[in-house]
Design a protein around this motif. Sequence first.
Motif, PDB file in Angstrom:
ATOM      1  N   VAL A   1       0.833  -1.206   0.000  1.00 47.87           N
ATOM      2  CA  VAL A   1       0.000   0.000   0.000  1.00 47.87           C
ATOM      3  C   VAL A   1       0.865   1.253   0.000  1.00 47.87           C
ATOM      4  O   VAL A   1       0.542   2.253  -0.653  1.00 47.87           O
TER       5      VAL A   1
ATOM      6  N   PRO B   1      -7.309 -13.352   0.247  1.00 49.28           N
ATOM      7  CA  PRO B   1      -8.122 -12.231  -0.248  1.00 49.28           C
ATOM      8  C   PRO B   1      -7.317 -10.989  -0.608  1.00 49.28           C
ATOM      9  O   PRO B   1      -7.723 -10.211  -1.477  1.00 49.28           O
ATOM     10  N   LEU B   2      -6.163 -10.782   0.026  1.00 50.80           N
ATOM     11  CA  LEU B   2      -5.341  -9.617  -0.292  1.00 50.80           C
ATOM     12  C   LEU B   2      -4.856  -9.636  -1.735  1.00 50.80           C
ATOM     13  O   LEU B   2      -4.681  -8.575  -2.349  1.00 50.80           O
ATOM     14  N   TYR B   3      -4.651 -10.818  -2.291  1.00 51.72           N
ATOM     15  CA  TYR B   3      -4.077 -10.896  -3.628  1.00 51.72           C
ATOM     16  C   TYR B   3      -4.971 -10.219  -4.661  1.00 51.72           C
ATOM     17  O   TYR B   3      -4.488  -9.508  -5.551  1.00 51.72           O
ATOM     18  N   ALA B   4      -6.284 -10.441  -4.554  1.00 56.13           N
ATOM     19  CA  ALA B   4      -7.214  -9.823  -5.508  1.00 56.13           C
ATOM     20  C   ALA B   4      -7.175  -8.302  -5.387  1.00 56.13           C
ATOM     21  O   ALA B   4      -7.264  -7.591  -6.396  1.00 56.13           O
ATOM     22  N   TRP B   5      -7.028  -7.811  -4.150  1.00 56.71           N
ATOM     23  CA  TRP B   5      -6.951  -6.365  -3.948  1.00 56.71           C
ATOM     24  C   TRP B   5      -5.674  -5.803  -4.571  1.00 56.71           C
ATOM     25  O   TRP B   5      -5.701  -4.817  -5.302  1.00 56.71           O
ATOM     26  N   TRP B   6      -4.538  -6.450  -4.285  1.00 56.36           N
ATOM     27  CA  TRP B   6      -3.279  -5.982  -4.856  1.00 56.36           C
ATOM     28  C   TRP B   6      -3.337  -5.989  -6.385  1.00 56.36           C
ATOM     29  O   TRP B   6      -2.854  -5.066  -7.039  1.00 56.36           O
ATOM     30  N   ARG B   7      -3.918  -7.022  -6.956  1.00 51.33           N
ATOM     31  CA  ARG B   7      -3.983  -7.126  -8.417  1.00 51.33           C
ATOM     32  C   ARG B   7      -4.870  -6.063  -9.047  1.00 51.33           C
ATOM     33  O   ARG B   7      -4.800  -5.836 -10.252  1.00 51.33           O
ATOM     34  N   SER B   8      -5.710  -5.426  -8.229  1.00 53.87           N
ATOM     35  CA  SER B   8      -6.564  -4.346  -8.741  1.00 53.87           C
ATOM     36  C   SER B   8      -5.828  -3.010  -8.799  1.00 53.87           C
ATOM     37  O   SER B   8      -6.357  -2.035  -9.328  1.00 53.87           O
ATOM     38  N   PHE B   9      -4.619  -2.943  -8.256  1.00 57.86           N
ATOM     39  CA  PHE B   9      -3.842  -1.706  -8.256  1.00 57.86           C
ATOM     40  C   PHE B   9      -3.379  -1.385  -9.686  1.00 57.86           C
ATOM     41  O   PHE B   9      -3.353  -2.252 -10.554  1.00 57.86           O
TER      42      PHE B   9
ATOM     43  N   ARG C   1       1.923   1.848  -3.559  1.00 57.45           N
ATOM     44  CA  ARG C   1       0.803   2.383  -4.344  1.00 57.45           C
ATOM     45  C   ARG C   1       0.559   3.841  -4.003  1.00 57.45           C
ATOM     46  O   ARG C   1       0.353   4.687  -4.896  1.00 57.45           O
TER      47      ARG C   1
END
Length: 209
Positions: A81, A118-126, A84
């Motif tokens: 984060v 679940p964090l992986y999907a969030w990171w991949r949305s960056f 980002r």
Amino acid sequence: MTDRPFYVLLGPDRAGKSSVMAEMASALPGWQTVSTDDDLVAGEHGLVTRLRRMVVKDVLPGLGTAYSPDFLAELLGAAVVYLRDQLERQEPGVPVLMDSYYYKILAKCRLAGLDEHPLYAWWRSFPQPREVIYLDVSPETAWRRSGRGARLNPLEYFGPRPAWLGFESYQTNLGKLMLEETGRLPVTVVEERPGTAATAAAVREVLAA
């Protein structure tokens, strides 16, 4: 998506990314460099470097006993984060060279036993970079640079203690996972060079192109 053009410098452990990033910080006029390395983190973000040291000193020795892989992923997520946020703080149109982004952290979390989270999907949305520059290095060279295991932390090898076979296996798998994660992006591989100056020159050529 971001309108800030950025590129990611990626590679296995001991590939020389930190040294190249430090050189690039002064060798790329008009560019910004973003990293969690101590020398490239501004004083007001000292928490980032303290968290990094605590992960190595306190969490990794107790991983699997005192601390779970989920706990490790949450802590490492703070670095993701931060990267980002630093990207979003740059002036639009100013090109950015970023160290590793979430790709290496995600791969290391998977190697620590968290194949899905679940964090992986969030990171991949960056936001995604325009290109990934992958610094390749042989496990043999990386092992030598680590002092033959003397300077490794538990997120750089398999097994209870540093040993060549555990290191080679870990680094080989790490490289495969990182390239798998960046497979949808343009990736330029910079082959192993004799020293930081030669490697940095090769990276500058890629960015200039």
